[in-house]
Design a protein around this motif. Structure first.
Motif, PDB file in Angstrom:
ATOM      1  N   LYS A 480      38.355  37.628  47.914  1.00 17.53           N
ATOM      2  CA  LYS A 480      37.259  38.513  47.510  1.00 17.53           C
ATOM      3  C   LYS A 480      37.651  39.964  47.760  1.00 17.53           C
ATOM      4  N   THR A 481      37.492  40.770  46.713  1.00 16.54           N
ATOM      5  CA  THR A 481      37.703  42.207  46.856  1.00 16.54           C
ATOM      6  C   THR A 481      36.422  42.936  46.464  1.00 16.54           C
ATOM      7  N   ASP A 482      36.202  44.096  47.051  1.00 17.64           N
ATOM      8  CA  ASP A 482      35.021  44.901  46.772  1.00 17.64           C
ATOM      9  C   ASP A 482      35.103  45.414  45.324  1.00 17.64           C
ATOM     10  N   PRO A 483      34.141  45.053  44.479  1.00 20.66           N
ATOM     11  CA  PRO A 483      34.248  45.449  43.068  1.00 20.66           C
ATOM     12  C   PRO A 483      34.240  46.962  42.854  1.00 20.66           C
ATOM     13  N   THR A 484      33.596  47.700  43.748  1.00 20.85           N
ATOM     14  CA  THR A 484      33.502  49.150  43.552  1.00 20.85           C
ATOM     15  C   THR A 484      34.635  49.917  44.235  1.00 20.85           C
ATOM     16  N   ALA A 485      35.460  49.221  45.017  1.00 15.11           N
ATOM     17  CA  ALA A 485      36.569  49.881  45.717  1.00 15.11           C
ATOM     18  C   ALA A 485      37.746  50.092  44.769  1.00 15.11           C
ATOM     19  N   THR A 486      38.526  51.131  45.023  1.00 14.86           N
ATOM     20  CA  THR A 486      39.732  51.390  44.239  1.00 14.86           C
ATOM     21  C   THR A 486      40.998  51.081  45.029  1.00 14.86           C
ATOM     22  N   GLU A 487      40.901  51.087  46.344  1.00 16.66           N
ATOM     23  CA  GLU A 487      42.063  50.817  47.195  1.00 16.66           C
ATOM     24  C   GLU A 487      42.587  49.402  46.928  1.00 16.66           C
ATOM     25  N   GLY A 488      43.871  49.296  46.634  1.00 18.95           N
ATOM     26  CA  GLY A 488      44.482  47.990  46.405  1.00 18.95           C
ATOM     27  C   GLY A 488      44.305  47.440  45.003  1.00 18.95           C
ATOM     28  N   LYS A 489      43.511  48.105  44.166  1.00 17.17           N
ATOM     29  CA  LYS A 489      43.268  47.576  42.819  1.00 17.17           C
ATOM     30  C   LYS A 489      44.503  47.680  41.902  1.00 17.17           C
ATOM     31  N   PRO A 490      45.298  48.736  41.978  1.00 18.24           N
ATOM     32  CA  PRO A 490      46.513  48.742  41.139  1.00 18.24           C
ATOM     33  C   PRO A 490      47.427  47.547  41.434  1.00 18.24           C
ATOM     34  N   GLU A 491      47.574  47.213  42.718  1.00 17.33           N
ATOM     35  CA  GLU A 491      48.399  46.060  43.089  1.00 17.33           C
ATOM     36  C   GLU A 491      47.767  44.758  42.603  1.00 17.33           C
ATOM     37  N   LEU A 492      46.441  44.672  42.725  1.00 16.02           N
ATOM     38  CA  LEU A 492      45.723  43.476  42.282  1.00 16.02           C
ATOM     39  C   LEU A 492      45.874  43.285  40.770  1.00 16.02           C
ATOM     40  N   VAL A 493      45.683  44.364  40.028  1.00 11.49           N
ATOM     41  CA  VAL A 493      45.778  44.295  38.561  1.00 11.49           C
ATOM     42  C   VAL A 493      47.184  43.863  38.140  1.00 11.49           C
ATOM     43  N   LYS A 494      48.205  44.459  38.724  1.00 11.36           N
ATOM     44  CA  LYS A 494      49.583  44.083  38.396  1.00 11.36           C
ATOM     45  C   LYS A 494      49.830  42.601  38.665  1.00 11.36           C
ATOM     46  N   ALA A 495      49.382  42.115  39.820  1.00 12.55           N
ATOM     47  CA  ALA A 495      49.607  40.704  40.177  1.00 12.55           C
ATOM     48  C   ALA A 495      48.931  39.774  39.171  1.00 12.55           C
ATOM     49  N   PHE A 496      47.691  40.094  38.779  1.00 13.35           N
ATOM     50  CA  PHE A 496      46.978  39.276  37.798  1.00 13.35           C
ATOM     51  C   PHE A 496      47.676  39.330  36.444  1.00 13.35           C
ATOM     52  N   GLN A 497      48.111  40.520  36.033  1.00 13.12           N
ATOM     53  CA  GLN A 497      48.754  40.663  34.726  1.00 13.12           C
ATOM     54  C   GLN A 497      50.051  39.865  34.643  1.00 13.12           C
ATOM     55  N   ASP A 498      50.864  39.932  35.682  1.00 14.95           N
ATOM     56  CA  ASP A 498      52.150  39.230  35.672  1.00 14.95           C
ATOM     57  C   ASP A 498      51.958  37.717  35.704  1.00 14.95           C
ATOM     58  N   ALA A 499      51.040  37.246  36.556  1.00 14.58           N
ATOM     59  CA  ALA A 499      50.809  35.803  36.659  1.00 14.58           C
ATOM     60  C   ALA A 499      50.249  35.248  35.351  1.00 14.58           C
ATOM     61  N   THR A 500      49.324  35.987  34.740  1.00 14.83           N
ATOM     62  CA  THR A 500      48.727  35.543  33.480  1.00 14.83           C
ATOM     63  C   THR A 500      49.783  35.423  32.386  1.00 14.83           C
ATOM     64  N   ALA A 501      50.741  36.359  32.361  1.00 16.28           N
ATOM     65  CA  ALA A 501      51.807  36.304  31.357  1.00 16.28           C
ATOM     66  C   ALA A 501      52.613  35.017  31.493  1.00 16.28           C
ATOM     67  N   ALA A 502      52.849  34.573  32.728  1.00 16.96           N
ATOM     68  CA  ALA A 502      53.598  33.328  32.946  1.00 16.96           C
ATOM     69  C   ALA A 502      52.796  32.117  32.487  1.00 16.96           C
ATOM     70  N   PHE A 503      51.496  32.061  32.832  1.00 18.56           N
ATOM     71  CA  PHE A 503      50.651  30.936  32.402  1.00 18.56           C
ATOM     72  C   PHE A 503      50.538  30.891  30.879  1.00 18.56           C
ATOM     73  N   ASP A 504      50.304  32.053  30.257  1.00 21.32           N
ATOM     74  CA  ASP A 504      50.223  32.099  28.789  1.00 21.32           C
ATOM     75  C   ASP A 504      51.509  31.559  28.152  1.00 21.32           C
ATOM     76  N   SER A 505      52.646  31.928  28.727  1.00 20.72           N
ATOM     77  CA  SER A 505      53.939  31.568  28.137  1.00 20.72           C
ATOM     78  C   SER A 505      54.269  30.090  28.313  1.00 20.72           C
ATOM     79  N   ALA A 506      53.685  29.463  29.338  1.00 17.82           N
ATOM     80  CA  ALA A 506      53.903  28.032  29.562  1.00 17.82           C
ATOM     81  C   ALA A 506      53.176  27.176  28.532  1.00 17.82           C
ATOM     82  N   GLY A 507      52.138  27.734  27.915  1.00 15.79           N
ATOM     83  CA  GLY A 507      51.338  26.974  26.957  1.00 15.79           C
ATOM     84  C   GLY A 507      50.079  26.399  27.555  1.00 15.79           C
TER      85      GLY A 507
END
Length: 615
Positions: A480-507
């Motif tokens: 759980k992360t604070d929805p209104t906080a900005t601290e740590g969100k760039p790292e969170l977004v990158k992690a989600f984006q990279d992981a999603t690319a792998a799942f999408d590519s697996a089919g």
């Protein structure tokens, strides 16, 4: 290995088809589907090409787990340059078509050129031929499926096709399969229409190539299905309520964009929610929702099958729309409903049927209508221009403008160009709620700082499915992360984006990531493929795919100025809910995002980053 090991190249200009061996070195580096298809596409296309020119290419791609017993292994992607955005377009779809292509022995289809006349492609295992589509042109997706199945005398053939909106150049036209599953965003259907390609019909009897270790694969997939079944989201929430489970949840948080993002809560949210779909109607005592439905190999079954009130004004004299068919998803219910202030559930289901029947992205459609409704309320657009009074909340205006968009008549022609072009034409570009020209989905970037950053940086324009930080900011998945906080969100977004690319590519479907993470994907890929995919390697591959897409966009002319949100989200504070008083801090978060991505201050991958990723 679970790749078929070959692709089909179709030159529509010359009418020729040929088989090619799959580039297995690229398959190892990009897995399949989104990653591998994008590698092929970006290797063969000038990024500055006109998306609707014959020189553009259009790729259908499956992943190594497509067609296998892995849960949700039915996904495929369509890759091209999007006419709505001018950016890389990669639209993902479920249903049964992707698995059928693998059963026919193909990993991918690459379409080149433009046919001089309408055609459709028929694939039956190794037998491939282009057929005349004169009889199909001008027909809806539903009619196209029926005609092809009758001609082939095969009810089991799977069809991917466009409706009239794809033929007519609606810039957010979708490619549909299995009647109501969609490769929905960025206008891939318009590219298909520009090539005079109406449909691809596939019948496969070969099955999937040998997985590397069948016993290990069965063990790993069964264990992961158990995790899905025991998870409260994938085992209960989505099967019971579908994606519509989110309507009341997001509304209560104060993150439901309403009336073109003027508000963050919709007073009629409950009337268009999953719960409302299950409630008996006052008119006939029946609920709109009939049952749920699963795509190929899926153990979640989030799909909805719904039936409208036959006496509602939208379908009263239209028996075609009075049967059970694909029901409302959260994004469609939000875009057609809350984004326009419309709380009429039956009207939303009717328009949803039209989007499925004619192949249209309901997110961009609804958000563009929201901009038009606001322009009307401002007095910029008139009843004479629109053909109807169009205040926020008018179900009749919603329905008429959608019907006009499909027919390509009246103001519908303007709606079909998307909100960026529409608002610019009438002098208010700030009213387009989009990033890189693609309209936002159903989460407000002021209330959820992470999703706002994800919209601004998404390679295909405003999108939640490229980095669904809502999971963390609202649902506490994986933390759980604070929805209104900005601290740590760039790292969170990158992690989600990279992981999603792998799942999408697996089919696989991204919804598995409510319960799974990369440690769940890795052993399934290892058992299926000839590659020893580790968690670290999958993370790196996801990052490689993201940077590849970014490099294409940069070469196409996008700059750091495009990594932003509309002024409304950055200057007009949310009025209610947990985000009251909040604006998006996207510009403040961007330098850190670039830093964690290994990009320079202009948003370009550095030489070191490209070397590390093998780009």
């Amino acid at each position: 290995m679970s790749w078929a090991g070959k692709l089909l190249r179709v030159n529509l200009t010359t009418g020729t088809v040929k088989s090619e061996p799959l580039n297995m070195e690229w398959a190892r580096q990009y897995i399949g589907s989104r990653g591998l298809g994008t590698k092929y596409y970006t290797s063969e296309i000038d990024p500055k090409i006109d998306p609707l020119a014959p020189e553009n290419k259009l790729i259908w791609a499956t992943g190594p787990l497509t067609g296998t017993m892995a849960s949700t292994g039915g996904r495929y992607t369509v890759i091209t340059k999007g006419p709505l955005t001018g950016a890389i377009a990669c639209s993902n779809s479920g249903g049964y078509w992707g698995a059928e292509l693998k059963f026919a022995g193909w990993d991918m289809i690459i379409f080149e050129g433009k046919s001089p006349k309408p055609v459709w492609l028929y694939i039956q295992d190794d037998k491939v031929e282009l057929r005349d589509a004169a009889e199909l042109w001008g027909k809806s997706v539903w009619d196209t499926e029926a005609i092809i199945k009758k001609e082939l005398q095969d009810p089991q053939v799977r069809i991917s096709s466009i409706g009239r909106t794809g033929e007519n150049g609606v810039l957010f036209a979708a490619i549909m399969n299995d009647l109501h599953r969609a490769a929905g965003r960025s206008g891939v259907g318009a590219v298909m229409g520009s090539k005079n390609l109406k449909a691809i019909a596939v019948r496969g009897t070969l099955g999937v190539g040998n997985v590397r270790d069948p016993k290990a694969f069965m063990k790993e997939t069964m264990e992961r299905k158990k995790i899905l079944a025991e998870n409260p989201v994938t085992g209960e929430g989505l099967p019971t309520h579908g994606t519509q489970v989110l309507m009341n949840v997001i509304n209560e948080v104060g993150a439901l964009p309403t009336r073109n993002h003027r508000d963050v809560q919709f007073e009629q949210a409950d009337a268009i929610s999953a719960e409302a779909m299950r409630r008996p109607r006052a008119t006939d005592g029946k609920a709109q929702l009939v049952t749920n439905q699963a795509c190929f190999g899926c153990t979640i079954a989030c799909g909805r099958i719904s039936k409208q009130d036959p006496n509602h004004f939208t379908v009263k004299d239209k028996p075609r729309y009075q049967h059970a068919t694909g029901g409302l998803e959260y994004e469609a219910a939000w875009a057609l409903g809350a984004a326009n202030g419309v709380g009429d559930l039956e009207a939303l289901q009717y328009v949803n049927q039209l989007c499925n029947e004619e192949g249209m992205d309901p997110i961009s459609l609804g958000a563009t209508l929201g901009a038009a409704f606001e322009l009307y309320e401002m007095g910029v657009l008139t009843k004479e221009q629109l053909g109807i009074e169009a205040p926020f909340g008018s179900a009749k205006a919603l329905v008429q403008l959608v019907e006009d968009t499909i027919a390509g008549q009246g103001f519908g022609k303007e709606i079909g160009q998307g909100s960026k072009r529409l608002t610019a034409k009438y002098g208010h570009p700030e009213l387009s709620m989009s990033a890189k020209g693609q309209e936002f989905p159903a989460y407000d970037g002021r209330a959820l700082q992470g999703i706002g950053l994800a919209y601004a940086t998404s390679n295909r324009g405003g999108c939640h499915l490229r980095g669904y930080t809502v999971a963390s900011e609202v649902m506490g998945i994986p933390v759980k992360t604070d929805p209104t906080a900005t601290e740590g969100k760039p790292e969170l977004v990158k992690a989600f984006q990279d992981a999603t690319a792998a799942f999408d590519s697996a089919g696989l479907c991204v919804f598995t990531t409510f319960a799974w993470s990369l440690p769940d994907l890795a052993p399934q890929l290892q058992a299926a493929c000839d590659e020893a995919y580790t968690v670290e390697e999958l993370s790196l591959i996801g990052e490689r795919i993201w940077n590849m897409e970014r490099e294409f966009n940069n070469a196409a002319g996008f700059t750091k100025a495009d990594d932003t949100l509309p002024p409304r989200l950055k200057t007009e504070a949310a009025k209610v809910g947990g985000s009251k008083g909040q604006v998006s801090q996207v510009d403040a978060m961007m330098p850190k995002y670039y830093e964690v991505r290994g990009w320079d201050s202009e948003g370009r991958p550095t030489a070191e980053t490209k070397a590390r990723l093998g780009l």
